[in-house]
Design an enzyme around this catalytic site. Structure first.
Site, PDB file in Angstrom:
ATOM      1  N   TYR A   1       0.818  -1.212   0.000  1.00  0.00           N
ATOM      2  CA  TYR A   1       0.000   0.000   0.000  1.00  0.00           C
ATOM      3  C   TYR A   1       0.856   1.268   0.000  1.00  0.00           C
ATOM      4  O   TYR A   1       0.326   2.368  -0.131  1.00  0.00           O
ATOM      5  CB  TYR A   1      -0.958   0.018   1.200  1.00  0.00           C
ATOM      6  CG  TYR A   1      -1.992  -1.097   1.170  1.00  0.00           C
ATOM      7  CD1 TYR A   1      -2.184  -1.855   0.024  1.00  0.00           C
ATOM      8  CD2 TYR A   1      -2.767  -1.387   2.275  1.00  0.00           C
ATOM      9  CE1 TYR A   1      -3.119  -2.881  -0.015  1.00  0.00           C
ATOM     10  CE2 TYR A   1      -3.711  -2.411   2.246  1.00  0.00           C
ATOM     11  CZ  TYR A   1      -3.877  -3.155   1.092  1.00  0.00           C
ATOM     12  OH  TYR A   1      -4.811  -4.171   1.061  1.00  0.00           O
TER      13      TYR A   1
ATOM     14  N   LYS B   1       4.082 -15.273   1.654  1.00  0.00           N
ATOM     15  CA  LYS B   1       4.093 -16.156   0.490  1.00  0.00           C
ATOM     16  C   LYS B   1       5.543 -16.346   0.067  1.00  0.00           C
ATOM     17  O   LYS B   1       5.962 -15.925  -1.024  1.00  0.00           O
ATOM     18  CB  LYS B   1       3.269 -15.537  -0.649  1.00  0.00           C
ATOM     19  CG  LYS B   1       1.783 -15.489  -0.367  1.00  0.00           C
ATOM     20  CD  LYS B   1       1.051 -16.786  -0.689  1.00  0.00           C
ATOM     21  CE  LYS B   1       0.989 -17.029  -2.174  1.00  0.00           C
ATOM     22  NZ  LYS B   1       0.381 -18.361  -2.464  1.00  0.00           N
TER      23      LYS B   1
ATOM     24  N   ASP C   1      -2.044 -18.072   1.829  1.00  0.00           N
ATOM     25  CA  ASP C   1      -3.256 -18.680   1.239  1.00  0.00           C
ATOM     26  C   ASP C   1      -3.724 -19.864   2.082  1.00  0.00           C
ATOM     27  O   ASP C   1      -4.915 -20.039   2.349  1.00  0.00           O
ATOM     28  CB  ASP C   1      -3.028 -19.084  -0.228  1.00  0.00           C
ATOM     29  CG  ASP C   1      -1.755 -19.888  -0.442  1.00  0.00           C
ATOM     30  OD1 ASP C   1      -0.871 -19.873   0.437  1.00  0.00           O
ATOM     31  OD2 ASP C   1      -1.637 -20.543  -1.497  1.00  0.00           O
TER      32      ASP C   1
ATOM     33  N   ASP D   1      -4.686  -7.213   5.784  1.00  0.00           N
ATOM     34  CA  ASP D   1      -5.954  -6.554   5.477  1.00  0.00           C
ATOM     35  C   ASP D   1      -7.022  -7.622   5.215  1.00  0.00           C
ATOM     36  O   ASP D   1      -8.131  -7.592   5.766  1.00  0.00           O
ATOM     37  CB  ASP D   1      -5.740  -5.685   4.223  1.00  0.00           C
ATOM     38  CG  ASP D   1      -6.872  -4.705   3.990  1.00  0.00           C
ATOM     39  OD1 ASP D   1      -7.824  -4.684   4.777  1.00  0.00           O
ATOM     40  OD2 ASP D   1      -6.804  -3.955   2.997  1.00  0.00           O
TER      41      ASP D   1
ATOM     42  N   ASP E   1      -9.969  -9.268   8.071  1.00  0.00           N
ATOM     43  CA  ASP E   1     -11.404  -9.170   7.786  1.00  0.00           C
ATOM     44  C   ASP E   1     -12.050 -10.551   7.797  1.00  0.00           C
ATOM     45  O   ASP E   1     -13.165 -10.728   8.281  1.00  0.00           O
ATOM     46  CB  ASP E   1     -11.641  -8.522   6.416  1.00  0.00           C
ATOM     47  CG  ASP E   1     -11.764  -7.007   6.527  1.00  0.00           C
ATOM     48  OD1 ASP E   1     -11.468  -6.475   7.609  1.00  0.00           O
ATOM     49  OD2 ASP E   1     -12.145  -6.363   5.539  1.00  0.00           O
TER      50      ASP E   1
END
Ligand code: NAD
Length: 369
Positions: free
Chosen positions: A143, A193, A226, A250, A254
Site C-alpha cells: 500500500y 508467500k 493462502d 488486510d 477481515d
C-alpha cells in the site's frame, strides 16, 4: 507515580459520536469507581473536521495526537463527503494519523463471545470460545511501496504497486507479535508467500532471526498466507497470534473478524514505537465505519468502541485486569440477551438503543465491584 494519562477523543462522523458517548460514560465510571482518571480532550476528525476547517485533520489536532498517551477514534466518512477530492476525504484524516504517528502494528482481535456464536457463518463448535489476535503491519508493503501508479507502456495502461519491506520494518512488527504472544498463549504464526515472493522470503528469515535472538521461549510457526486463509475458516482455534504484512493482513483480519459475527463487536488497536514514558504511540478504534444508514437512529452498537477502550486500558495503560473487567461486562450483557438491533435474530425480541446498551454495560461494571 505517572501523571494522569491523557486521551484524545476524535469521535468523527456518523455513528462515531453516538458510540463514543457511551465510552465517555465508561471513562467517567473508571474515574469515579476505580480511581483511574484520564485527562480527556476532544477534537475533530474526518468530515466533522472538514466542515469546520476545510481539511479532514487540522495540524493542531495532529500535534495533539502526537502528545497524548492514546487516541480514541470513532469513525469517519459519509455520503456527503464522497464528492470531495482525494486529499480532502474523511479517510485521509485517519491515514494521516496512522502515518505520522508511525503506527506500524495493527492489532485486530477476533474473539467470539459464546452468546454470539450463532451469528458466525461457521458452525458454533468451530468458533465458540475463539480468541485470536492478528497483528497486521500497517505502514509499509504494497500500500506504500514505490514505484506505484498507472503508466502507459507499449500503448497500453499498466497498473503498478510494489511490495517492499525492509528488515527493520519486519523486525519491529515481529517483536510486537512476540511480545503480545507472551501475554497470551505464547504462540505466533507468521504468514507470507515465501514460496513465490522474495519479500516473503525475507519476511520469514527476519521473523526467524528475531525469534532466535530474543523470543525463543515463544512457539513460532510459519504458514503461506493462502493456506492461512483456509485454516482460518477450517480450524481458527489452532491460532493464538498471527503476524503478517499489510496486504495479507488486510484480507486475513477481515476474514477472521467475520468469524465472530457482527461489525458492531470488533475493536482494534494501532501501535507504534514506545514514547519517552515507555507507552507506545497508540490509536484505538472500532473496525466499523460511520454507518450512515443507521446514524441518528440510536441503533448503533457501542460494543466495538467500548472494547477498543478496553484495549487501550490493556496496551497503553497496563490495566489488564480493568480491561478484562470491561470485556467481561460486555460479555455478560450479551449473555443476558440484551442486544442492539445488529445482534438480533429475526425472532429475537426487542432491541435496545445505543444508550441502553451503555446503561447495561455500566450496570455490569457496577455489579463486578
Ligand atoms: P460501515 O462499517 O459504516 O457499515 C457497514 C454496515 O454495518 C452498515 O449496515 C452499518 O449499519 C452496520 N454497522 C456498522 N457499525 C455498526 C454498529 N456499531 N452497530 C450497528 N451496525 C453497524 O461500512 P460502510 O457502510 O461500508 O461505510 C460507511 C462509511 O464509513 C463510508 O464513508 C466509509 O468510507 C466509512 N468507513 C470508515 C471506517 C473508519 O472510520 N475506520 C471504516 C470503514 C468505513
Amino acid at each position: 507515580m505517572m501523571n494522569t494519562p491523557s486521551l484524545l477523543v476524535l469521535a468523527g462522523d456518523g455513528i462515531g459520536p453516538e458510540v463514543m458517548d457511551q465510552v465517555k460514560r465508561i471513562i467517567t465510571w473508571y474515574g469515579d469507581k476505580r480511581d483511574l482518571t484520564f485527562d480527556v480532550s476532544d477534537d475533530l476528525v474526518g468530515g466533522a473536521a472538514y466542515d469546520v476547517h476545510g481539511t479532514p485533520l487540522h495540524d493542531d489536532t495532529m500535534a495533539k495526537a502526537q502528545e497524548v498517551d492514546a487516541v480514541l477514534l470513532g469513525a469517519v466518512g459519509g455520503p456527503k463527503y464522497d464528492v470531495l477530492d482525494f486529499n480532502e476525504k474523511p479517510e485521509r484524516g485517519l491515514l494521516r494519523l496512522r502515518k505520522e504517528m508511525d503506527l506500524f502494528a495493527n492489532l485486530r482481535p477476533a474473539q467470539c463471545f459464546d452468546a454470539l456464536a450463532e451469528f458466525s457463518s461457521l458452525k458454533k463448535e468451530i468458533v465458540s470460545g475463539l480468541d485470536i489476535m492478528i497483528v497486521r503491519e500497517l505502514t509499509s508493503g504494497s500500500y506504500f511501496g514505490e514505484p506505484r501508479g498507472i503508466f502507459v507502456e507499449d500503448g497500453q495502461r499498466v497498473g503498478i504497486n510494489t511490495q517492499r519491506y525492509t528488515e527493520a520494518e519486519i523486525d519491529r512488527v515481529a517483536r510486537s507479535a512476540f511480545e503480545l504472544a507472551r501475554k497470551r498463549n505464547n504462540r505466533v504464526c507468521s504468514m507470507e508467500k515465501a514460496n513465490v515472493m522474495e519479500s516473503g522470503v525475507l519476511w520469514r528469515e527476519v521473523v526467524t532471526e528475531v525469534h532466535k535472538a530474543d523470543y525463543a521461549d515463544v512457539e513460532l510457526s510459519h504458514m503461506y498466507a493462502d493456506n492461512g486463509a483456509m485454516q482460518l475458516v477450517r480450524d481458527p482455534k489452532q491460532f493464538d497470534v498471527i503476524v503478517t504484512d499489510n496486504l495479507f493482513g488486510d484480507i486475513l483480519s477481515d476474514c477472521a473478524a467475520m468469524l465472530t459475527g457482527s461489525l458492531g463487536m470488533l475493536p482494534s488497536a494501532s501501535l507504534g514505537a514506545p514514547m519517552e514514558n515507555g507507552r507506545p504511540k497508540a490509536m484505538y478504534e472500532p473496525v466499523h465505519g460511520s454507518a450512515p444508514d443507521i446514524m441518528g437512529k440510536a441503533m448503533a452498537n457501542p460494543s466495538a468502541c467500548v472494547l477498543s477502550f478496553a484495549m487501550a486500558l490493556r496496551y497503553s495503560f497496563d490495566q489488564g485486569e480493568e480491561a478484562t473487567r470491561l470485556e467481561k461486562a460486555v460479555e455478560a450483557v450479551l449473555a443476558k440477551g440484551i442486544r442492539t438491533a445488529d445482534l438480533m435474530q429475526a425472532d429475537g425480541g426487542k432491541p435496545v438503543s445505543t444508550s441502553e446498551m451503555g446503561d447495561a454495560i455500566l450496570a455490569e461494571l457496577e455489579a463486578s465491584l
